[in-house]
Design an enzyme around this catalytic site. Structure first.
Site, short mmCIF file in Angstrom:
data_model
loop_
_atom_site.label_atom_id
_atom_site.label_comp_id
_atom_site.label_asym_id
_atom_site.label_seq_id
_atom_site.Cartn_x
_atom_site.Cartn_y
_atom_site.Cartn_z
N ILE A 185 0.84 -1.21 0.00
CA ILE A 185 0.00 0.00 0.00
C ILE A 185 0.87 1.25 0.00
O ILE A 185 0.58 2.23 -0.70
CB ILE A 185 -0.94 0.00 1.22
CG1 ILE A 185 -1.84 -1.24 1.22
CG2 ILE A 185 -1.79 1.27 1.23
CD1 ILE A 185 -2.72 -1.37 0.02
N ASP A 230 0.23 -7.88 -4.21
CA ASP A 230 0.59 -6.46 -4.13
C ASP A 230 0.57 -5.80 -5.51
O ASP A 230 0.35 -4.60 -5.62
CB ASP A 230 1.95 -6.26 -3.48
CG ASP A 230 1.87 -6.26 -1.95
OD1 ASP A 230 0.86 -5.77 -1.43
OD2 ASP A 230 2.79 -6.76 -1.30
N LYS A 247 5.93 2.29 21.89
CA LYS A 247 7.33 1.92 22.04
C LYS A 247 8.08 2.03 20.70
O LYS A 247 7.68 1.44 19.70
CB LYS A 247 7.45 0.50 22.57
CG LYS A 247 6.94 0.32 24.00
CD LYS A 247 7.80 1.11 24.99
CE LYS A 247 7.37 0.86 26.42
NZ LYS A 247 8.19 1.64 27.38
N THR A 248 9.19 2.78 20.70
CA THR A 248 9.98 2.96 19.48
C THR A 248 11.17 1.99 19.39
O THR A 248 11.86 1.96 18.39
CB THR A 248 10.53 4.39 19.40
OG1 THR A 248 11.45 4.61 20.48
CG2 THR A 248 9.41 5.41 19.47
N THR A 300 11.51 -0.20 16.31
CA THR A 300 11.94 0.57 15.14
C THR A 300 13.45 0.80 15.17
O THR A 300 14.14 0.65 14.16
CB THR A 300 11.20 1.92 15.08
OG1 THR A 300 9.83 1.68 14.79
CG2 THR A 300 11.80 2.83 14.01
N GLY A 358 -11.43 -20.65 -8.25
CA GLY A 358 -10.69 -21.58 -7.41
C GLY A 358 -10.30 -22.81 -8.22
O GLY A 358 -10.49 -22.87 -9.44
N CYS A 392 -14.66 -17.35 -13.50
CA CYS A 392 -13.78 -18.49 -13.78
C CYS A 392 -14.44 -19.80 -13.34
O CYS A 392 -15.40 -20.23 -13.94
CB CYS A 392 -12.41 -18.27 -13.16
SG CYS A 392 -11.12 -19.31 -13.91
N GLY A 412 -16.37 -20.14 -10.99
CA GLY A 412 -17.75 -19.75 -10.71
C GLY A 412 -18.63 -19.82 -11.94
O GLY A 412 -19.78 -20.26 -11.88
N HIS A 453 -11.08 -13.23 -15.63
CA HIS A 453 -11.09 -12.57 -14.31
C HIS A 453 -11.20 -11.05 -14.50
O HIS A 453 -10.18 -10.36 -14.56
CB HIS A 453 -9.81 -12.89 -13.55
CG HIS A 453 -9.70 -14.30 -13.07
ND1 HIS A 453 -9.98 -14.67 -11.77
CD2 HIS A 453 -9.35 -15.44 -13.71
CE1 HIS A 453 -9.79 -15.97 -11.62
NE2 HIS A 453 -9.40 -16.46 -12.79
N GLU A 479 -11.86 -8.85 -12.38
CA GLU A 479 -11.37 -8.12 -11.20
C GLU A 479 -9.94 -7.65 -11.36
O GLU A 479 -9.51 -6.70 -10.70
CB GLU A 479 -11.49 -8.99 -9.94
CG GLU A 479 -10.56 -10.18 -9.84
CD GLU A 479 -11.08 -11.45 -10.49
OE1 GLU A 479 -10.58 -12.55 -10.18
OE2 GLU A 479 -12.00 -11.34 -11.33
#
Length: 530
Positions: free
Chosen positions: A19, A71, A187-188, A191, A353, A380, A382, A506, A508
């Site tokens: 993201i 991603d 709390k750092t 990091t 699937g 697909c 489906g 597909h 999507e």
């Protein structure tokens, strides 16, 4: 010459590097730069195509047929770019390339080692997109978490590139700032340790993004900046937000894109407006009515159907609706509980699937939707369940099935493609990527698309068996989309019903925030009618 941005993560996984990478790309696009984003995954699989969704979530497919990490779906949905196999790389692909070269004798008898041969292969893969001359920025996300043994060659490659590229490369490191409820403190220390781990690999992060569930005050950001050798303006916090689509706005508000440009000695200029994006967010914020969609599938995992869920969400937003997606596990759907499970849904999506598990529940859901005239979208597998249900309950073939599920069925209305029957390797051998589809004039799908020639992405090995076409069409299920070369059926629909469409492809994979897919828009529009 292209500039390079490296995005890494520390402390824990699932912080949202994808993201953040997509948000950086979006903000740089808004400034007029041409960008691309690539993902390097440390696992040894050649690609995630053979991985169970429980292992790795959704498998995303690029336009040129590469099975990739989910991603890449975020990259495309946020930025509108089209990714290719050059945007996805794994340890497996890197090592395979090096080993293939060694077998050909390309290394002239040298001893093949992680450094320099593996790291050079990684560097070449990172630089390849930038060397096309098509991009101002190449954003490279490294999967996994700093400290993982699998990530070491990628970090060494980044270290070398940062040294070689100088100001033309920036490191963005995403870490976690936990909140301890008992102490009522953020709390750092995690990091600091994560940055220390980066430094031990020879990489000084230029920008830190702190994932946090609670707002960080400036004194805490100053503490992180001081202990981690990072400018204060380059310590950005990424708080939990109601929607992932608010992240680019939050990053812009804190000057992430400006910080990147300043690090690279690029004039910052005025902060650009994110007009269409802000309009989308405003629609989400002001929507009050809810449309209920049932997702009928077998993978009870948030990321298993990520692109479908996001595509439904985009479409609902543009129809001024909030969406309530209910996962319905097809493995446990029976004739006894069917009505109770499905009665509250305004529409059903029959999910894609592989394999036998859960298909009878999907077939029951299709039958329920068909008989009760509920909007139903099969994708697909489906779509194949729609075809099988129709064969069993309308054509009268009680034993109809797919040869994937029952190789002995006398009515294999879904069958393996001819060019797939002699394939022995599972990985990367399905029908993958973009293919043309010709739509029938005056069909429902032609009206939805507003044209008769489309191109959509595929990921499957089995197809509608064309020798049954006449029987289906005589009984009311129309085959309205065909591949113009192979004549394979791509779309089925029952025009007498409100919305009953199945696609072998597909859709999507091509729905984005600013350009939602027409099939999802149409499906949600009909579902809203109740």
């Amino acid at each position: 010459m292209a500039k390079y941005i490296f995005v890494t993560g520390g402390v824990v996984s699932s912080l949202g590097k994808g993201i953040i990478s997509a948000s950086i790309g979006k903000l740089l696009q808004a400034r007029g730069f041409k960008i691309t984003i690539q993902k390097f995954d440390p696992y040894i699989n050649i690609d995630p195509g053979t991985l169970n969704p429980y292992e790795h979530g959704e498998c995303y497919v690029t336009i040129d047929g590469m099975e990739t990490d989910l991603d890449l779906g975020h990259y495309e949905r946020f930025t509108g770019i089209q990714t290719t196999r050059a945007n996805s790389m794994t340890t497996g692909r890197i090592y395979k390339s090096v080993i293939d070269k060694e077998r050909r004798g390309d290394y002239l008898g040298k001893t093949i080692q992680v450094v320099p041969h593996i790291t050079d292969e990684i560097k070449n893969s990172i630089m390849a997109l930038g060397e096309t001359g098509e991009y101002d920025f190449v954003i490279t996300e490294i999967g996994g978490t700093i400290g993982d043994i699998e990530s070491a060659p990628f970090l060494e490659a980044i270290r070398q590139l940062k040294w070689e590229l100088g100001r033309d490369a920036v490191s963005v490191h995403l870490t976690y700032v936990p909140y301890l409820k008992a102490a009522d403190e953020l709390k750092t220390k995690p990091t600091q340790h994560s940055v220390k781990e980066m430094l031990s690999n020879g990489i000084q992060p230029d920008i830190l993004i702190l994932r946090t569930e609670k707002h960080l005050e400036d004194n805490m950001r100053m503490k992180v900046a001081g202990f981690c050798n990072v400018d204060l303006e380059c310590v950005i916090q990424s708080e939990d937000l109601p929607s992932i689509y608010e992240v680019p706005v939050n990053m812009q508000r804190q000057g992430l894109d400006s910080a990147i440009l300043r690090k690279m000695r690029i004039p910052v200029g005025e902060t650009p407006k994110l007009g269409p994006w802000l309009h989308f967010l405003e629609l989400r914020k002001t929507a009050s009515e809810i449309v209920h969609i049932g997702l009928v599938g077998k993978y009870d995992l948030q990321d298993a159907y990520k692109s479908i869920s996001e595509s439904l969400s985009h479409a609902a937003t543009y129809h001024h609706r909030k969406i309530q997606i209910t996962f319905i596990n097809s493995e446990f759907l029976t004739e006894e509980n069917l009505v109770e499970e499905l009665k509250e849904q305004n529409g059903l999506v029959i999910c894609p699937g592989f394999g036998q598990r859960g298909i009878e529940g999907k077939i029951l859901a299709v039958e329920y939707a068909r008989k009760n005239n509920i909007p139903c979208f099969g994708i697909c597998l489906g779509m194949q369940m729609m075809v099988i249900e129709f064969a069993r309950n309308v054509l009268g073939y009680a034993d109809a099935n797919s040869s994937e599920m029952d190789s002995e069925t006398p009515h294999n209305v879904i069958d393996m493609m001819e060019d797939q029957k002699n394939i022995s390797n599972m990985g990367g051998t399905m029908r993958l990527g973009g293919y043309d589809c010709q739509l029938k004039e005056n069909s429902k799908v032609a009206g939805i698309y507003g044209k008769t020639t489309i191109r959509e992405r595929h990921r499957h090995r089995y197809e509608f068996n064309n020798r049954y076409i006449e029987e289906y069409e005589a009984k009311g299920m129309q085959c309205t989309g065909f591949n113009p070369e192979s004549k394979l059926v791509e779309i089925v629909e029952i025009p007498q019903l409100r919305w009953f469409i199945g696609t072998q492809f597909h859709p999507e994979y091509q729905s984005t925030v600013l350009n939602p897919h027409p099939l999802f828009l149409s499906f949600i529009e009909e579902a809203i009618k109740g």
